[in-house]
Design a protein around this motif. Structure first.
Motif, short mmCIF file in Angstrom:
data_model
loop_
_atom_site.label_atom_id
_atom_site.label_comp_id
_atom_site.label_asym_id
_atom_site.label_seq_id
_atom_site.Cartn_x
_atom_site.Cartn_y
_atom_site.Cartn_z
N PHE A 194 19.12 -11.15 7.56
CA PHE A 194 18.35 -10.41 6.65
C PHE A 194 17.22 -10.65 6.94
N ASP A 195 16.16 -9.86 7.04
CA ASP A 195 14.54 -10.05 7.11
C ASP A 195 14.01 -9.81 5.67
N VAL A 196 13.04 -11.00 5.55
CA VAL A 196 12.35 -11.27 4.40
C VAL A 196 10.81 -11.21 4.58
N PRO A 197 10.17 -10.06 5.10
CA PRO A 197 8.78 -10.25 5.55
C PRO A 197 7.76 -10.92 4.44
N LEU A 198 7.97 -10.49 3.09
CA LEU A 198 7.00 -11.04 1.93
C LEU A 198 7.37 -12.25 1.80
N GLY A 199 8.65 -12.96 1.73
CA GLY A 199 8.99 -14.48 1.51
C GLY A 199 8.51 -14.93 2.81
N ALA A 200 8.63 -14.55 4.18
CA ALA A 200 8.11 -15.21 5.22
C ALA A 200 6.58 -15.63 4.83
N GLN A 201 6.00 -14.55 4.34
CA GLN A 201 4.58 -14.72 4.29
C GLN A 201 3.96 -15.75 3.23
N ALA A 202 4.74 -15.70 1.93
CA ALA A 202 4.64 -16.54 1.10
C ALA A 202 5.03 -17.81 1.55
N ALA A 203 6.03 -18.32 2.08
CA ALA A 203 6.55 -19.57 2.72
C ALA A 203 5.49 -20.22 3.43
N ALA A 204 4.87 -19.28 4.43
CA ALA A 204 3.81 -19.61 5.39
C ALA A 204 2.89 -20.21 4.69
N LEU A 205 2.41 -19.53 3.53
CA LEU A 205 1.12 -20.13 2.86
C LEU A 205 1.39 -21.32 2.23
N PHE A 206 2.71 -21.56 1.59
CA PHE A 206 3.02 -22.93 1.04
C PHE A 206 2.76 -23.90 2.01
N GLU A 207 3.26 -23.73 3.24
CA GLU A 207 3.43 -24.61 4.26
C GLU A 207 1.95 -24.85 4.84
N ARG A 208 1.16 -24.14 4.69
CA ARG A 208 -0.53 -24.15 5.09
C ARG A 208 -1.04 -24.94 4.23
N ALA A 209 -0.54 -24.62 2.67
CA ALA A 209 -1.34 -25.68 1.57
C ALA A 209 -0.92 -27.02 1.83
N CYS A 210 0.47 -27.17 2.39
CA CYS A 210 0.78 -28.41 2.45
C CYS A 210 0.03 -29.19 3.62
N GLN A 211 0.26 -28.68 4.84
CA GLN A 211 -0.72 -29.13 5.87
C GLN A 211 -2.22 -29.46 5.77
N GLU A 212 -2.72 -28.86 4.51
CA GLU A 212 -3.97 -29.06 4.24
C GLU A 212 -4.27 -30.05 3.15
N GLY A 213 -3.07 -30.67 2.93
CA GLY A 213 -3.30 -31.93 2.11
C GLY A 213 -3.04 -31.59 0.57
N LEU A 214 -2.32 -30.41 0.04
CA LEU A 214 -2.39 -30.01 -1.19
C LEU A 214 -0.88 -30.22 -1.56
N ALA A 215 0.17 -30.83 -0.93
CA ALA A 215 1.42 -30.99 -1.33
C ALA A 215 1.69 -31.62 -2.66
N GLY A 216 0.84 -32.76 -2.88
CA GLY A 216 0.91 -33.39 -4.36
C GLY A 216 0.60 -32.79 -5.36
N LEU A 217 -0.24 -31.52 -4.97
CA LEU A 217 -1.06 -30.87 -6.41
C LEU A 217 -0.16 -29.93 -6.99
N ASP A 218 -0.39 -29.20 -8.22
CA ASP A 218 0.15 -28.29 -8.77
C ASP A 218 0.28 -27.11 -7.85
N ASP A 219 1.35 -26.28 -7.90
CA ASP A 219 1.29 -25.25 -6.94
C ASP A 219 0.33 -23.94 -7.16
N GLY A 220 -0.43 -24.06 -8.34
CA GLY A 220 -1.37 -23.13 -8.52
C GLY A 220 -2.63 -23.74 -7.77
N CYS A 221 -2.71 -24.51 -6.99
CA CYS A 221 -3.75 -24.91 -5.90
C CYS A 221 -3.76 -24.03 -5.01
N LEU A 222 -2.88 -22.88 -4.83
CA LEU A 222 -2.99 -21.88 -3.86
C LEU A 222 -4.24 -21.01 -4.30
#
Length: 289
Positions: free
Chosen positions: A255-283
């Motif tokens: 099953f293809d989830v294009p919006l979900g994939a983009q959202a997941a990529a954004l959370f991955e990017r946030a963690c790669q940029e050192g934001l993993a330990g912050l509240d997820d509002g850091c987006l």
């Protein structure tokens, strides 16, 4: 000791659940890897255990509120794990967001030991958990749920019995959390855009909250982010994990989830940029840049 509930993992949600149970007159025994958390739990009135195995000796019901499958397997089946020390007929409430296959595997191992498993992921944040108003998705045999009605009723006024098959509550939670990730990513994106257009972020959120763009997670996280409050109530790393699990479940179904994939990529990017330990509002800050 029959009303003593064991709790492994007293993080934001686990600690709030512990407080709720103590408020309602339940005895709670806690095991957590952080000494500071253990001492906070002791100050609240919980008893402490140095290991999951030690904890399980005193409990017939055990809440596992750790982060992921690896931690859940370790505290249940690893060295000093709880599972073999729980009395026969004891019950494990499996509360982390896990993959359905991971839940099924853990449940099978527990059943082989003569134990019950309630697939019981939670949602709603620490404040709602503290008030007994979080959502609990439940999958377990009806007799097991009935046996633990009092405990489940204290923990949550919003209980959804999905099925009798462990793994189905996890599937429901992954669908919910993928939508949460999409909604939160969207809210952060549009508020960052509003500010770039010269609008006030708080005023824009006032409008959104009374209009068609409103979402609970968007309002909850963006209000704090606009105020500069990124103290983690829900770590960014958690939605990275949960959205990745949801994508894997979708892929297994073709099953293809294009919006979900983009959202997941954004959370991955946030963690790669050192934001993993912050509240997820850091987006919001990430997208402002």
């Amino acid at each position: 000791m029959t009303r003593t509930v064991g709790l492994i993992g007293a993080g934001n949600m686990g600690f709030a659940m512990m407080q709720r149970l103590l408020d309602q007159g339940w005895a709670v025994a806690v095991c957590d890897t952080a000494p500071a958390v253990q001492q906070r739990a002791l100050a609240e009135g919980a008893t402490l255990a140095d290991s999951p195995a030690e904890l399980a000796v005193h409990c017939e019901s055990l809440i596992v509120a750790v982060v992921d499958a690896a931690q859940a397997e370790q505290v249940l089946f690893g060295d000093q794990g709880a599972a073999e020390q729980l009395p026969k007929g004891g019950t494990v409430l499996l509360c982390p967001t896990l993959g359905p296959d991971q839940v099924e595997a853990i449940a099978a191992r527990l059943v082989a030991l003569g134990l019950h498993c309630i697939d019981s992921p939670m949602s709603g944040g620490p404040a709602r958990a503290r008030a007994g108003e979080m959502s609990l998705m439940l999958a377990a045999p009806a007799a097991v749920l009935a046996q633990h009605e009092a405990l489940l009723g204290v923990l949550s006024s919003k209980r959804f019995v999905i099925s009798e098959r462990p793994g189905d509550a996890a599937r429901t939670k992954l669908v919910n959390n993928l939508l949460a990730a999409i909604n939160l990513a969207g809210a952060a994106e549009v508020l960052a855009l509003a500010e770039r257009l010269g609008l006030d972020g708080g005023q824009t959120l006032d409008v959104i909250e009374q209009s068609s763009g409103q979402s609970w997670i968007g309002s909850d996280r963006m209000r704090r982010a606009l105020a500069g409050d990124l103290v983690p109530r829900a770590h960014t790393s958690l939605l990275r994990k949960d959205s990745a699990l949801a994508l894997r479940a979708a892929q297994l179904q073709g099953f293809d989830v294009p919006l979900g994939a983009q959202a997941a990529a954004l959370f991955e990017r946030a963690c790669q940029e050192g934001l993993a330990g912050l509240d997820d509002g850091c987006l919001l800050g990430l997208l402002r840049r």
